[in-house]
Write an enzyme that holds these catalytic residues in place. Structure first.
Site: not given
Length: 334
Positions: A81-85
């Site tokens: 998962l991307d950092p912001k997700v």
């Protein structure tokens, strides 16, 4: 605003019939450990956490924190998962680390907030988004960790939850490796106004969902403390699922006690060792080899179809690729 009626079905939701090949086989209760009866140390060693990843850190950082919190040497996550997700991030522990491979064919679900760059009538938004169900062609984003080749991915369903002006909240079920940011970009192009992803949360990764098994990093800190300092293992046991949870969706083959040790030592599974199996297995499918106590023995590639395994009396049924069963849980009987 009324929600669209959508059948939210991922590959992990497929129900599989069980066919019995040997109805006389039994399992010895002295051998092995049923998934829900393992001592707490083994439960952790062969466990998977259904983690609610917070927005901010990378998936790699979160796994590193879990290793420190639980004092582990190895852990691995299923699907970056991307950092912001935020949202569902399965994390497999110690001896179960490689089980995350099993989640690849299971499908994933997200809830996304799409912001349109212009005004579009609601009926057009619904019609255009519906067209993105099925197979789509994507190129990974510039910042992706994989090569930017065009590839086909499947969108299983799109369910619009709410439309508020230029903001569209929707749920989407997709094949692993589908980029929701790219999907939203292309929806914006199809609508003729452009769009970007404002927020994203993963709500499912195969059998792992937003349910009572979902835990936070703070939960893990508390539960580990309760166990280590107060001797209360109830909470850490609930927070960590048996590794078998990660293969719930896979086609399975259950084997005789007498075949377990051979497979645990790396031998391929031969037809005489099979007790029962799921219908619909095709040659080349990823399958889970299980004991009669529902313990995961290994993952492998089917070398025969279900029908062939039922009809034949010999031959290699599964090419074993990853072994999870310890060699000493079942005795050598060959």
């Amino acid at each position: 605003m009324a929600r669209d009626e959508v059948r939210r079905i991922l590959p992990a939701d497929i129900k599989r019939e069980v066919i019995v090949k040997d109805d006389k086989a039994e399992t010895n209760p002295k051998w092995g450990f049923p998934p829900d009866k393992r001592p707490i140390e083994l439960h952790i060693q062969y466990g998977v956490i259904n983690l609610d990843k917070p927005p901010g850190p990378t998936s790699h950082e979160v796994v590193a924190w879990i290793k420190r919190i639980l004092n582990l040497e190895k852990a691995g996550h299923g699907g970056t998962l991307d950092p912001k997700v935020s949202g569902v991030l399965p994390v497999a522990l110690e001896r179960a680390t490689r089980v995350v491979q099993a989640l690849l064919p299971a499908g994933k679900e997200y809830v996304a907030l799409m912001h349109l760059h212009g005004d579009v009538p609601e009926d057009k938004i619904r019609a255009v988004m519906k067209e993105f169900e099925g197979e789509i062609i994507q190129r990974p984003p510039l910042r992706s960790a994989v090569k930017r080749r065009l590839r086909t991915r499947k969108v299983y369903y799109i369910e619009i939850l709410e439309i508020d002006g230029r903001d569209v909240l929707f749920r989407v079920g997709v094949e692993a490796g589908t980029y929701i940011r790219s999907l939203i970009h292309h929806i914006g192009l199809a609508l003729g106004v452009g769009a970007h992803m404002a927020e994203l949360r993963r709500t499912r990764s195969g059998p792992f969902k937003e349910d009572e098994t979902l835990v936070t990093l703070h939960d893990l800190v508390d539960y580990y403390h309760f166990w280590k300092e107060d001797g209360i293992e109830e909470y850490i046991r609930k927070a960590i699922q048996p590794m078998e949870k990660a293969v719930e969706h896979l086609p399975k083959i259950w084997i005789k006690d007498s075949a377990v040790a051979a497979v645990a030592h790396g031998a391929n599974l031969t037809v005489p060792g099979i007790v029962k199996l799921n219908a619909g297995i095709k040659k080349g499918d990823l399958v889970a080899i299980m004991t009669l106590k529902d313990e995961l023995v290994a993952l492998g590639k089917a070398m025969m179809s279900t029908q062939e395994m039922i009809e034949r009396s010999k031959g290699i049924a599964v090419d074993v690729e990853k072994v999870f069963m310890p060699r000493d849980w079942y005795p050598k009987l060959w």
